[in-house]
Design a protein around this motif. Structure first.
Motif, PDB file in Angstrom:
ATOM      1  N   ASP A 128       0.842  -1.858   0.176  1.00  0.00           N
ATOM      2  CA  ASP A 128      -0.233   0.289  -0.019  1.00  0.00           C
ATOM      3  C   ASP A 128       0.922   1.240   0.261  1.00  0.00           C
ATOM      4  O   ASP A 128       0.458   2.087  -0.945  1.00  0.00           O
ATOM      5  CB  ASP A 128      -1.380  -0.261   1.210  1.00  0.00           C
ATOM      6  N   GLU A 129       2.117   1.150   0.517  1.00  0.00           N
ATOM      7  CA  GLU A 129       3.498   2.020   0.499  1.00  0.00           C
ATOM      8  C   GLU A 129       3.721   2.390  -0.588  1.00  0.00           C
ATOM      9  O   GLU A 129       3.980   3.907  -1.016  1.00  0.00           O
ATOM     10  CB  GLU A 129       3.617   2.374   2.007  1.00  0.00           C
ATOM     11  N   GLN A 130       3.630   1.266  -1.497  1.00  0.00           N
ATOM     12  CA  GLN A 130       4.384   1.860  -2.771  1.00  0.00           C
ATOM     13  C   GLN A 130       3.361   2.312  -3.727  1.00  0.00           C
ATOM     14  O   GLN A 130       3.905   3.168  -4.432  1.00  0.00           O
ATOM     15  CB  GLN A 130       5.384   0.523  -3.362  1.00  0.00           C
ATOM     16  N   THR A 131       2.302   1.832  -4.368  1.00  0.00           N
ATOM     17  CA  THR A 131       1.088   1.827  -4.610  1.00  0.00           C
ATOM     18  C   THR A 131       0.816   3.884  -4.241  1.00  0.00           C
ATOM     19  O   THR A 131       1.463   4.628  -5.228  1.00  0.00           O
ATOM     20  CB  THR A 131       0.374   1.351  -4.329  1.00  0.00           C
ATOM     21  N   ARG A 132       1.140   3.984  -2.491  1.00  0.00           N
ATOM     22  CA  ARG A 132       0.896   5.817  -2.625  1.00  0.00           C
ATOM     23  C   ARG A 132       1.950   6.343  -3.473  1.00  0.00           C
ATOM     24  O   ARG A 132       2.220   7.997  -3.383  1.00  0.00           O
ATOM     25  CB  ARG A 132       0.576   5.831  -1.184  1.00  0.00           C
ATOM     26  N   THR A 133       3.043   5.860  -3.052  1.00  0.00           N
ATOM     27  CA  THR A 133       4.450   6.417  -3.205  1.00  0.00           C
ATOM     28  C   THR A 133       4.529   6.609  -5.013  1.00  0.00           C
ATOM     29  O   THR A 133       5.142   7.815  -5.251  1.00  0.00           O
ATOM     30  CB  THR A 133       6.067   5.834  -2.976  1.00  0.00           C
ATOM     31  N   HIS A 190       9.324  -3.818 -21.577  1.00  0.00           N
ATOM     32  CA  HIS A 190       9.069  -4.235 -20.448  1.00  0.00           C
ATOM     33  C   HIS A 190       7.432  -3.070 -20.162  1.00  0.00           C
ATOM     34  O   HIS A 190       6.976  -1.927 -21.306  1.00  0.00           O
ATOM     35  CB  HIS A 190       9.047  -3.373 -19.021  1.00  0.00           C
ATOM     36  N   THR A 191       6.384  -3.421 -19.442  1.00  0.00           N
ATOM     37  CA  THR A 191       5.057  -2.677 -19.325  1.00  0.00           C
ATOM     38  C   THR A 191       5.149  -1.461 -19.209  1.00  0.00           C
ATOM     39  O   THR A 191       4.413  -0.476 -19.399  1.00  0.00           O
ATOM     40  CB  THR A 191       4.171  -3.771 -18.587  1.00  0.00           C
ATOM     41  N   LEU A 249       0.250   0.363 -11.602  1.00  0.00           N
ATOM     42  CA  LEU A 249       0.345  -0.868 -11.620  1.00  0.00           C
ATOM     43  C   LEU A 249       0.524  -2.203 -10.440  1.00  0.00           C
ATOM     44  O   LEU A 249       0.873  -1.470  -9.294  1.00  0.00           O
ATOM     45  CB  LEU A 249       1.804  -1.291 -12.724  1.00  0.00           C
ATOM     46  N   THR A 250      -0.015  -3.697 -10.324  1.00  0.00           N
ATOM     47  CA  THR A 250      -0.444  -4.068  -9.554  1.00  0.00           C
ATOM     48  C   THR A 250       0.912  -4.569  -9.326  1.00  0.00           C
ATOM     49  O   THR A 250       1.702  -5.032  -7.737  1.00  0.00           O
ATOM     50  CB  THR A 250      -1.645  -3.982  -9.133  1.00  0.00           C
ATOM     51  N   ARG A 303       5.632  -2.798 -10.050  1.00  0.00           N
ATOM     52  CA  ARG A 303       5.937  -1.648  -9.391  1.00  0.00           C
ATOM     53  C   ARG A 303       6.842  -0.960  -9.497  1.00  0.00           C
ATOM     54  O   ARG A 303       7.423  -0.326  -9.244  1.00  0.00           O
ATOM     55  CB  ARG A 303       5.092  -2.180  -8.250  1.00  0.00           C
ATOM     56  N   MET A 304       7.900  -2.125  -9.460  1.00  0.00           N
ATOM     57  CA  MET A 304       9.412  -2.074  -9.341  1.00  0.00           C
ATOM     58  C   MET A 304      10.276  -1.198 -10.468  1.00  0.00           C
ATOM     59  O   MET A 304      10.816  -0.230 -10.283  1.00  0.00           O
ATOM     60  CB  MET A 304      10.363  -2.424  -9.247  1.00  0.00           C
ATOM     61  N   LYS A 305       9.412  -1.434 -11.969  1.00  0.00           N
ATOM     62  CA  LYS A 305       9.988  -0.625 -12.925  1.00  0.00           C
ATOM     63  C   LYS A 305       9.227   0.450 -13.383  1.00  0.00           C
ATOM     64  O   LYS A 305       9.359   1.089 -13.506  1.00  0.00           O
ATOM     65  CB  LYS A 305       9.277  -1.832 -13.941  1.00  0.00           C
TER      66      LYS A 305
END
Length: 178
Positions: free
Chosen positions: A34-39, A70-71, A91-92, A97-99
């Motif tokens: 969830d923090e990755q998504t917010r970031t 890459h997507t 992206l989930t 998400r890393m990319k």
């Protein structure tokens, strides 16, 4: 906050090469989903504020180290950038998400770099465009109200995963690009 640097400042420091990208990748990898998504959404907003061009989008793919297949890279160059950046942030799968993080940092670095150059000529009042100058001057000045100075080591305690001023990032550097 567990660390002294706020997310908006930290992301801008990464984009301005004031912090090593490997540190940022390790930090991002250590965040809960969830923090990755917010970031990513915060980062996407910064990218949109910089008004990236199509040429900057292509350069950001090269600079990020992603393959054009890459997507997130494919998404960025297909359609209007303004529409695609938010989709990339959404992206989930973890590896995507890393990319997306790498690509959006590169896009911000390029597009906002152009804006910082223009600000040197015409001037501006954006605190995030003066991070390097403030660091060199030793003022540690940050955005109004964030309370984090350049040398601020944080107060410990909160546990939200934001990096501190020591350069140490939690977690490993699994960027999902293998």
């Amino acid at each position: 906050m567990r660390y002294g640097t706020k997310p908006d400042v930290y992301l801008n420091e990464l984009a301005q090469d004031l912090r090593p990208l490997d540190e940022g990748i390790a930090w991002f990898a250590s965040l809960p989903e969830d923090e990755q998504t917010r970031t990513l959404h915060l980062l996407a907003g910064f990218c949109l504020q910089a008004h990236p061009t199509a040429e900057e989008a292509v350069e950001s793919i090269r600079r990020s180290g992603l393959r054009p297949t890459h997507t997130p890279a494919v998404m960025l160059v297909r359609g209007r950038i303004e529409d695609r950046v938010g989709a990339i942030a959404g992206l989930t799968p973890r590896h995507e998400r890393m990319k997306a993080f790498r690509l959006l940092i590169a896009l911000l670095a390029i597009a906002d770099g152009r804006r910082r150059e223009r600000c040197r000529v015409v001037g501006c009042g954006h605190d995030w465009h003066r991070l390097a100058a403030d660091r060199e001057a030793g003022t540690g000045r940050r955005s109004a109200g964030d309370g984090a100075g350049a040398g601020d080591q944080g107060g410990g305690g909160g546990g939200d995963g934001w990096p501190d001023g020591t350069g140490a990032a939690p977690g490993g550097a699994d960027d999902g690009l293998r």
